[in-house]
Structures are given as C-alpha cells and as structure tokens.
Design an enzyme around this catalytic site. Structure first.
Site, short mmCIF file in Angstrom:
data_model
loop_
_atom_site.label_atom_id
_atom_site.label_comp_id
_atom_site.label_asym_id
_atom_site.label_seq_id
_atom_site.Cartn_x
_atom_site.Cartn_y
_atom_site.Cartn_z
N HIS A 1 78.23 19.28 114.38
CA HIS A 1 79.19 19.18 115.24
C HIS A 1 80.11 20.24 115.15
O HIS A 1 80.98 19.99 114.05
CB HIS A 1 79.69 17.92 115.78
CG HIS A 1 78.81 17.12 116.42
ND1 HIS A 1 77.42 16.79 116.01
CD2 HIS A 1 78.79 16.33 117.70
CE1 HIS A 1 76.62 15.87 116.73
NE2 HIS A 1 77.74 15.73 117.87
N HIS A 14 72.39 11.25 119.93
CA HIS A 14 72.54 10.22 119.00
C HIS A 14 71.95 8.94 119.21
O HIS A 14 72.26 8.51 120.49
CB HIS A 14 74.22 9.94 118.79
CG HIS A 14 75.06 11.21 118.61
ND1 HIS A 14 75.37 11.52 117.20
CD2 HIS A 14 75.35 12.08 119.28
CE1 HIS A 14 75.97 12.72 117.20
NE2 HIS A 14 76.19 13.27 118.56
N GLU A 30 83.66 21.21 119.51
CA GLU A 30 83.69 20.26 120.77
C GLU A 30 85.10 19.87 121.27
O GLU A 30 85.64 20.43 122.07
CB GLU A 30 83.13 19.01 120.44
CG GLU A 30 83.01 17.92 121.42
CD GLU A 30 82.40 16.44 121.17
OE1 GLU A 30 82.38 16.19 119.70
OE2 GLU A 30 82.02 15.81 121.88
#
Ligand code: ADE
Ligand code: ZN
Length: 333
Positions: free
Chosen positions: A196, A18, A199
C-alpha cells in the site's frame, strides 16, 4: 448491452481485498456468539452506525476490533467462504486476497489456524464455484520491523500457499523504507511483492515502494498523480495500481466520486484496476465499485473492458489463463 449489464457480464479479477475487511456484521455477530466473545454493539444496525469513518485510522480502529472475534480455523473458513459467494455474484473469477497474520497472532491465534481456514475456503471455491485465488500476507506497518521479520519466519513453512507479501495499516509516518530489509528477505525467499502506498501517504512513499521494496504492484497509489515524474515511471514500467474507489470515498481520500482520478489515470496509460479493499465497511463489493465510477465518471464500454482486462494482466495468474480471460472480455459488447 447497457453499461450495468456489461459490468455484470465482464469476468473480473480482484487484486486488492483484505479478507478481514469482508467481515459482514451478521457473520461477525454469529461468530462472536458461538465463540462467546463480547462485542460493543447490540445489533447489526448499531455496528453499521459505527462505520462513520473520516480517515484511514478511524476505519482501522474498528476493523481490528471486528477481527478480534476470529479464533478458530472454521471462523477463517466462514469469513473467506462468505467473500467467495460475493465473488460468484459479481463474476469475480479470480481473487488475490490479503490477510493480516499479525492481527491474529498477536491475540494468540496460531498462524496455522489462519492459513488453514483460508486455504480450505480457497480450495472449496476452486472446486464448487470455479473461482481461482491466491493469498497475499501483509505486514502491519504500524508495528516494528522486528515483528515483520518474525511473521515472515512463521510464513516460510507455508511458502507454497502464499504467493506474495504486502504492506498495509496506518500509512502516514510508516514509510516503506522502514521495511526495506524484511522485504529483501521476502523477495529472496521467492515471494512476489506488493505494498500500500499513496493512499493517504505522499507520492514519495510510492517511489520508495518501487525503489526500495521493488514491488510488482502498488496498492492504491492514487496520490501518484501529484508527481508527474512518478506518473511517467508508472506508465513506462506498466506498473499496476490496485485502485479502490468506494474505499477512497469513504475514507475521504476523495470528496466526491466525480473527482476520482481513476479515469484520468486510465486515459494517460496508467495500468489501473478496480477493487473493493474492505467491502463490508466501505459500502460495496467489486460490481458496486464499478457501478459507482461508471456512473460518476460516465465510463465508456471500452474503458470498462480495459479495466477488467487490466485486472487479469496485473494478476499473478499464468499467461495462458490471462489469454483465456482476454478473449472472453474481447467477445463482450
Ligand atoms: N487494512 C485494511 N484496509 C486498509 C487500507 N485501505 N489501507 C491500509 N491498510 C488497510
Ligand atoms: Zn487496502
């Protein structure tokens, strides 16, 4: 070559970083000062002391606060350029970086300001450092579907500069299904898709990312190991997981690096890659992530080469480029 020399020598692609997470405290201070923005820290040491996260949300709160000093095109340029210099040090020859437009547009910064600053740094990196790159825009999943649709509309004029669309921010309670329709529209517009999942969230979110968002890669995905049917599917489809070891340690996804599952996943045939996620917050860039897992898991030369190889195979570069890097990796011992 010893193990650390091999890690340094390997050409690598970074697929999960990021850009706002590469913001080093020194640069944050410099930009805050020139933009005359107050930040709640007196020194770089104080900033670093604030980095005592224990889960994803406690990290995100600080990450969004730091990003708030970015206002002008030059700020985004400086941020990305500093990251490219780290890539050069680590022999990261290609990177596909995430940016979070909503973190900036919600504060009144124009979408154009963000993308123009990042793109100029990408162009300079290509020219001056010989590093190639792609930009991936992420929707913040804690915000609404409607806000994601607005962001997608803002991105359309820049379609040629944005290779893909992703999904990040607070995972638990914001499943991929919340964004099924906006990802369908992004796919129709020709964007590649990542998300994502797995996680902090459960394996079920990885299934949703595959089936509903129709992703090209899963970001993190380490909790997929909890579901053997899911692992079988990931292996059969050669679905890449962009794993971020130091991030997982810092956010307590794993308690100790010796328990990290990246080697087990690799040995089972899952297409795992190594990445830094938010390197200025999690204690290291690409090579630091490699050093940490190599040491904790006693990775062999062959495993390290496989991880580097996977990073190019899972990337969005051309087959010709992939072939070139494959040959360079194979030539190393
Ligand atoms: N945004 C920045 N880093 C992130 C991470 N590791 N997970 C989710 N959202 C993020
Ligand atoms: Zn991430």
């Amino acid at each position: 070559m010893n193990r650390n020399e091999l890690i340094r020598a390997l050409p690598k692609a970074e697929l999960h970083v990021h850009i706002e997470g590469t913001f080093e405290p020194e640069l944050m201070f410099a930009i805050a000062q020139r933009n005359q923005i107050e930040i709640p820290y007196k020194s770089v040491e104080e900033v670093k002391q604030a980095y005592n996260f224990h889960n994803l949300q406690s990290f995100l709160d600080i990450y969004y606060a730091g990003a708030a000093v970015l206002i002008y095109e030059q700020d985004f340029y400086d941020l990305a350029w500093a990251y490219f210099e780290k890539c050069a040090e680590d022999n990261v020859v290609h990177t596909e970086m995430f940016f979070d437009p909503q973190t900036h547009t919600d504060r009144g910064v124009a979408f154009a300001t963000v993308i123009n600053g990042l793109q100029r740094a990408c162009d300079d990196a290509r020219e001056k450092l010989n590093i190639s790159s792609h930009l991936i825009m992420c929707f913040l999943r804690h915000l609404t579907e409607e806000a994601a649709f607005e962001t997608l509309a803002q991105a359309l004029p820049y379609k040629d500069q944005i290779i893909g669309v992703g999904l990040d921010s607070s995972e638990v309670g914001h499943p991929p299904e919340k964004f099924e329709r906006v990802f369908a529209k992004a796919r129709e517009a020709g964007f590649l898709i990542v998300a994502h999942a797995g996680e902090e969230g459960p394996a079920e979110y990885v299934w949703q990312a595959l089936d509903l968002l129709k992703v090209n890669r899963i970001d993190h995905g380490v909790r997929s190991e909890e579901d053997s049917k899911l692992l079988e599917r990931l292996i059969a489809e050669k679905m890449p997981l962009t794993v971020c070891p130091l991030s997982n340690l810092k956010l307590c996804v794993v308690d100790d690096m010796v328990q990290h599952n990246i080697q087990r996943l690799l040995q089972q045939g899952v297409h795992v890659t190594v990445n830094s996620d938010d390197p200025s917050y999690f204690g290291g860039y690409m090579n630091d992530n490699f050093f940490a897992i190599a040491e904790a898991l006693d990775l062999s030369h062959a495993e390290l080469k496989q991880l580097a190889q996977n990073s190019f195979e899972a990337s969005f570069i051309s087959d010709t480029e992939k072939q070139k890097w494959t040959e360079q990796i194979a030539a190393l011992n």
